[in-house]
Design a protein around this motif. Structure first.
Motif, PDB file in Angstrom:
ATOM      1  N   SER A 112       0.815  -1.217   0.000  1.00  0.00           N
ATOM      2  CA  SER A 112       0.000   0.000   0.000  1.00  0.00           C
ATOM      3  C   SER A 112       0.845   1.262   0.000  1.00  0.00           C
ATOM      4  N   GLY A 113       2.142   1.121  -0.159  1.00  0.00           N
ATOM      5  CA  GLY A 113       3.014   2.288  -0.209  1.00  0.00           C
ATOM      6  C   GLY A 113       3.445   2.742   1.164  1.00  0.00           C
ATOM      7  N   THR A 114       3.682   4.047   1.294  1.00  0.00           N
ATOM      8  CA  THR A 114       4.168   4.585   2.562  1.00  0.00           C
ATOM      9  C   THR A 114       3.078   5.418   3.216  1.00  0.00           C
ATOM     10  N   ARG A 115       3.290   5.685   4.494  1.00  0.00           N
ATOM     11  CA  ARG A 115       2.389   6.599   5.192  1.00  0.00           C
ATOM     12  C   ARG A 115       3.225   7.549   6.038  1.00  0.00           C
ATOM     13  N   PRO A 116       2.776   8.782   6.185  1.00  0.00           N
ATOM     14  CA  PRO A 116       3.534   9.749   6.982  1.00  0.00           C
ATOM     15  C   PRO A 116       3.380   9.455   8.471  1.00  0.00           C
ATOM     16  N   ALA A 117       4.361   9.902   9.231  1.00  0.00           N
ATOM     17  CA  ALA A 117       4.306   9.773  10.684  1.00  0.00           C
ATOM     18  C   ALA A 117       5.004  10.966  11.304  1.00  0.00           C
ATOM     19  N   THR A 118       4.490  11.414  12.426  1.00  0.00           N
ATOM     20  CA  THR A 118       5.159  12.434  13.226  1.00  0.00           C
ATOM     21  C   THR A 118       5.756  11.736  14.432  1.00  0.00           C
ATOM     22  N   ILE A 119       7.069  11.870  14.596  1.00  0.00           N
ATOM     23  CA  ILE A 119       7.768  11.070  15.598  1.00  0.00           C
ATOM     24  C   ILE A 119       8.561  11.958  16.550  1.00  0.00           C
ATOM     25  N   ALA A 120       8.929  11.378  17.696  1.00  0.00           N
ATOM     26  CA  ALA A 120       9.768  12.034  18.698  1.00  0.00           C
ATOM     27  C   ALA A 120      11.054  11.211  18.809  1.00  0.00           C
ATOM     28  N   PRO A 121      12.014  11.424  17.922  1.00  0.00           N
ATOM     29  CA  PRO A 121      13.169  10.517  17.852  1.00  0.00           C
ATOM     30  C   PRO A 121      14.150  10.678  19.009  1.00  0.00           C
ATOM     31  N   LEU A 122      14.742   9.541  19.392  1.00  0.00           N
ATOM     32  CA  LEU A 122      15.880   9.511  20.303  1.00  0.00           C
ATOM     33  C   LEU A 122      17.115   9.333  19.429  1.00  0.00           C
ATOM     34  N   LEU A 123      18.055  10.258  19.533  1.00  0.00           N
ATOM     35  CA  LEU A 123      19.226  10.278  18.669  1.00  0.00           C
ATOM     36  C   LEU A 123      20.438   9.707  19.397  1.00  0.00           C
ATOM     37  N   GLY A 124      21.209   8.901  18.686  1.00  0.00           N
ATOM     38  CA  GLY A 124      22.407   8.303  19.257  1.00  0.00           C
ATOM     39  C   GLY A 124      23.615   8.563  18.383  1.00  0.00           C
ATOM     40  N   PRO A 125      24.236   9.748  18.482  1.00  0.00           N
ATOM     41  CA  PRO A 125      25.394  10.053  17.637  1.00  0.00           C
ATOM     42  C   PRO A 125      26.655   9.327  18.133  1.00  0.00           C
ATOM     43  N   TYR A 126      27.228   8.496  17.294  1.00  0.00           N
ATOM     44  CA  TYR A 126      28.461   7.794  17.666  1.00  0.00           C
ATOM     45  C   TYR A 126      29.652   8.730  17.521  1.00  0.00           C
ATOM     46  N   VAL A 127      30.512   8.701  18.517  1.00  0.00           N
ATOM     47  CA  VAL A 127      31.755   9.466  18.503  1.00  0.00           C
ATOM     48  C   VAL A 127      32.898   8.475  18.678  1.00  0.00           C
ATOM     49  N   VAL A 128      33.776   8.387  17.703  1.00  0.00           N
ATOM     50  CA  VAL A 128      34.918   7.474  17.751  1.00  0.00           C
ATOM     51  C   VAL A 128      36.183   8.299  17.573  1.00  0.00           C
ATOM     52  N   ALA A 129      37.083   8.203  18.554  1.00  0.00           N
ATOM     53  CA  ALA A 129      38.312   9.001  18.555  1.00  0.00           C
ATOM     54  C   ALA A 129      38.003  10.491  18.395  1.00  0.00           C
ATOM     55  N   GLY A 130      36.891  10.919  18.999  1.00  0.00           N
ATOM     56  CA  GLY A 130      36.522  12.323  18.995  1.00  0.00           C
ATOM     57  C   GLY A 130      35.837  12.819  17.744  1.00  0.00           C
ATOM     58  N   ARG A 131      35.562  11.924  16.778  1.00  0.00           N
ATOM     59  CA  ARG A 131      35.011  12.343  15.494  1.00  0.00           C
ATOM     60  C   ARG A 131      33.646  11.685  15.220  1.00  0.00           C
ATOM     61  N   PRO A 132      32.803  12.310  14.397  1.00  0.00           N
ATOM     62  CA  PRO A 132      31.501  11.722  14.061  1.00  0.00           C
ATOM     63  C   PRO A 132      31.650  10.360  13.404  1.00  0.00           C
ATOM     64  N   ALA A 133      30.748   9.445  13.749  1.00  0.00           N
ATOM     65  CA  ALA A 133      30.835   8.087  13.190  1.00  0.00           C
ATOM     66  C   ALA A 133      29.460   7.518  12.876  1.00  0.00           C
ATOM     67  N   GLY A 134      28.500   8.363  12.558  1.00  0.00           N
ATOM     68  CA  GLY A 134      27.156   7.889  12.259  1.00  0.00           C
ATOM     69  C   GLY A 134      26.227   8.102  13.429  1.00  0.00           C
ATOM     70  N   CYS A 135      24.937   8.085  13.172  1.00  0.00           N
ATOM     71  CA  CYS A 135      23.968   8.392  14.225  1.00  0.00           C
ATOM     72  C   CYS A 135      22.767   7.464  14.135  1.00  0.00           C
ATOM     73  N   LEU A 136      22.541   6.707  15.192  1.00  0.00           N
ATOM     74  CA  LEU A 136      21.375   5.842  15.319  1.00  0.00           C
ATOM     75  C   LEU A 136      20.153   6.678  15.690  1.00  0.00           C
ATOM     76  N   VAL A 137      19.005   6.328  15.126  1.00  0.00           N
ATOM     77  CA  VAL A 137      17.740   6.978  15.454  1.00  0.00           C
ATOM     78  C   VAL A 137      16.762   5.894  15.896  1.00  0.00           C
ATOM     79  N   ARG A 138      16.126   6.099  17.030  1.00  0.00           N
ATOM     80  CA  ARG A 138      15.088   5.164  17.513  1.00  0.00           C
ATOM     81  C   ARG A 138      13.814   5.956  17.790  1.00  0.00           C
ATOM     82  N   TYR A 139      12.676   5.370  17.445  1.00  0.00           N
ATOM     83  CA  TYR A 139      11.427   6.106  17.613  1.00  0.00           C
ATOM     84  C   TYR A 139      10.246   5.149  17.589  1.00  0.00           C
ATOM     85  N   PHE A 140       9.125   5.624  18.100  1.00  0.00           N
ATOM     86  CA  PHE A 140       7.858   4.908  18.000  1.00  0.00           C
ATOM     87  C   PHE A 140       7.075   5.481  16.826  1.00  0.00           C
TER      88      PHE A 140
END
Length: 443
Positions: A391-419
């Protein structure tokens, strides 16, 4: 950029070309197979934010991690003094190595948890070490979106495996070690994971870039020794916690032998002391050696956080008895065990029964093993999800929890978790029904 009505402007409003939901699901399911990925409902596009927002998130995370590391190390001259300052059980921290290595590398990799509050990021806790959850999911989902969008900008951002590989290379060069890495973990720690692919994908990455690498379950460590009795891997990724392995009945003696034979598993034991939420309380309250810049950083990015014990505290310009404050203003606070993962030991005052809250506050005051933190309502943003029904996609309004990875002091990607329902609350990789995604800087 402008924000959609009701959505926090920090997230921006950049939308890439919309790929077909069938392609999205096909690529995500293939890349995430055997990783404990929930296929029933998936993100239909990555979470895209303005470059300035991403830079703020990663930059604040790195600066706060450094501050927490300094606070922990300043709490005592040795590991024993630091454990005493935190009031932790020494038996839960049996795998220390040389003090210089502990102090040098204890903050080499981390993933804080942050929400976007009224005026930007607020960091709720810091998970420090090689066992931080979601790393493999973050790398593989980032790789999936690159496939979906053809690898063009902005989908050419940080690679978490690449960041860890560069960390191993830098440590090896610093310590004059050959490029050989042992990944130590177990699928027993990973709900929904059915094979060693969770670890093998990083082993393959390291091998493609010139490392000798191998994954070991704890009972297999004897294979890592050469015929002369030497340990073949001078570096390792410590993908476990002592608490979880003891719950599984796993013997730590082989790990101790590997450490004694010269393998440096990153991040070392001290990383888990930095993760203790009491350290967050120390820097929130302020330490004598903190500079004006340190205090400004804390005011800007940390919610008010205090170690719970019977005492007076300052809150919103007034002095209060801490226990009375928590009971009187329950809806303003969160109560957290100082040591805990995956949302265990967390009570959200706004949604907790008053009687349950009162008992928890009383217990925390007696045991002195918790923190109280001012509750931050998570800002909302727009996304899309697809359930695979055609049926395709549907929009959602979310309140994300962000998990920015820091490796050796530098950005390394960011996990997002949400309902997908848009509710906020306790969100973890396992057990709370959250969807996962990754954040990408775009625009």
């Amino acid at each position: 950029m402008t924000a959609t009505a009701g959505h926090h402007p920090w997230f921006g409003s950049y939308l890439p070309d919309r790929p077909g939901p069938a392609l999205v699901r096909e690529v995500l399911v293939e890349e995430m197979r055997d990783l404990g990925f929930h296929e029933g409902l998936v993100s239909a596009r990555p979470l895209l934010v303005p470059p300035g927002s991403a830079a703020e998130l990663y930059g604040a995370a790195a600066r706060l991690l450094d501050l927490l590391r300094r606070a922990l190390l300043a709490s005592g001259p040795t590991a024993r003094h630091r454990m005493a300052a935190l009031g932790v059980d020494e038996s839960l921290h049996p795998l220390f190595v040389d003090a210089r290595l502990e102090e040098r590398y204890c903050g080499c990799m981390a993933r804080p948890d942050a929400v976007i509050g009224a005026d930007g990021p607020r960091f709720l806790e810091f998970n420090v070490g090689g066992a931080v959850g979601g790393a493999v999911h973050t790398h593989m989902m980032t790789r999936a979106w690159r496939r979906v969008y053809g690898g063009a900008p902005p989908f050419d951002g940080p690679s978490l495996f690449g960041a860890r590989r560069r960390l191993f290379a830098a440590v090896g060069e610093e310590l004059r070690l050959p490029p050989a890495v042992a990944l130590l973990g177990t699928v027993r720690d990973l709900p929904g994971v059915g094979s060693a692919r969770y670890f093998d994908v990083e082993v393959d990455h390291l091998r493609r870039h010139g490392f000798r690498a191998e994954f070991f379950e704890p009972e297999e460590l004897d294979r890592a020794y050469d015929p002369t009795g030497g340990f073949r891997f001078p570096l390792g990724l410590r993908h476990f916690t002592v608490t979880e392995w003891r719950e599984h009945g796993i013997d730590l003696a082989p790990v101790r032998r590997a450490l004694d034979a010269g393998c440096l598993f990153l991040a070392p034991q001290t990383a888990f002391l930095i993760s203790n939420k009491k350290v967050l309380g120390w820097v929130s309250e302020g330490l004598p050696w903190m500079t004006g810049a340190d205090r400004a950083l804390v005011r800007r990015y940390l919610p008010w956080t205090r170690v719970v014990r019977d005492r007076r505290v300052g809150w919103r310009g007034r002095e209060h008895d801490l226990g009375e404050l928590l009971l009187r203003r329950r809806a303003c606070f969160v109560l957290k065990k100082a040591v805990g993962m995956c949302g265990d030991g967390v009570l959200l005052g706004p949604s907790t029964d008053p009687a349950v809250w009162e008992r928890a506050v009383g217990r925390a005051l007696r045991e002195e093993d918790s923190i109280a933190q001012e509750y931050v309502e998570a800002g909302r943003c727009a996304t899309e999800v697809t359930d695979g029904t055609g049926s395709g996609t549907r929009p959602a309004t979310i309140a994300p929890l962000l998990g920015p990875y820091v490796v050796a002091g530098r950005p390394a990607g960011c996990l997002v978790r949400y309902f997908a329902s848009g509710e906020s609350g306790i969100v973890s990789m396992y057990g709370h029904g959250a969807l996962i995604n990754v954040l990408v800087a775009a625009g």
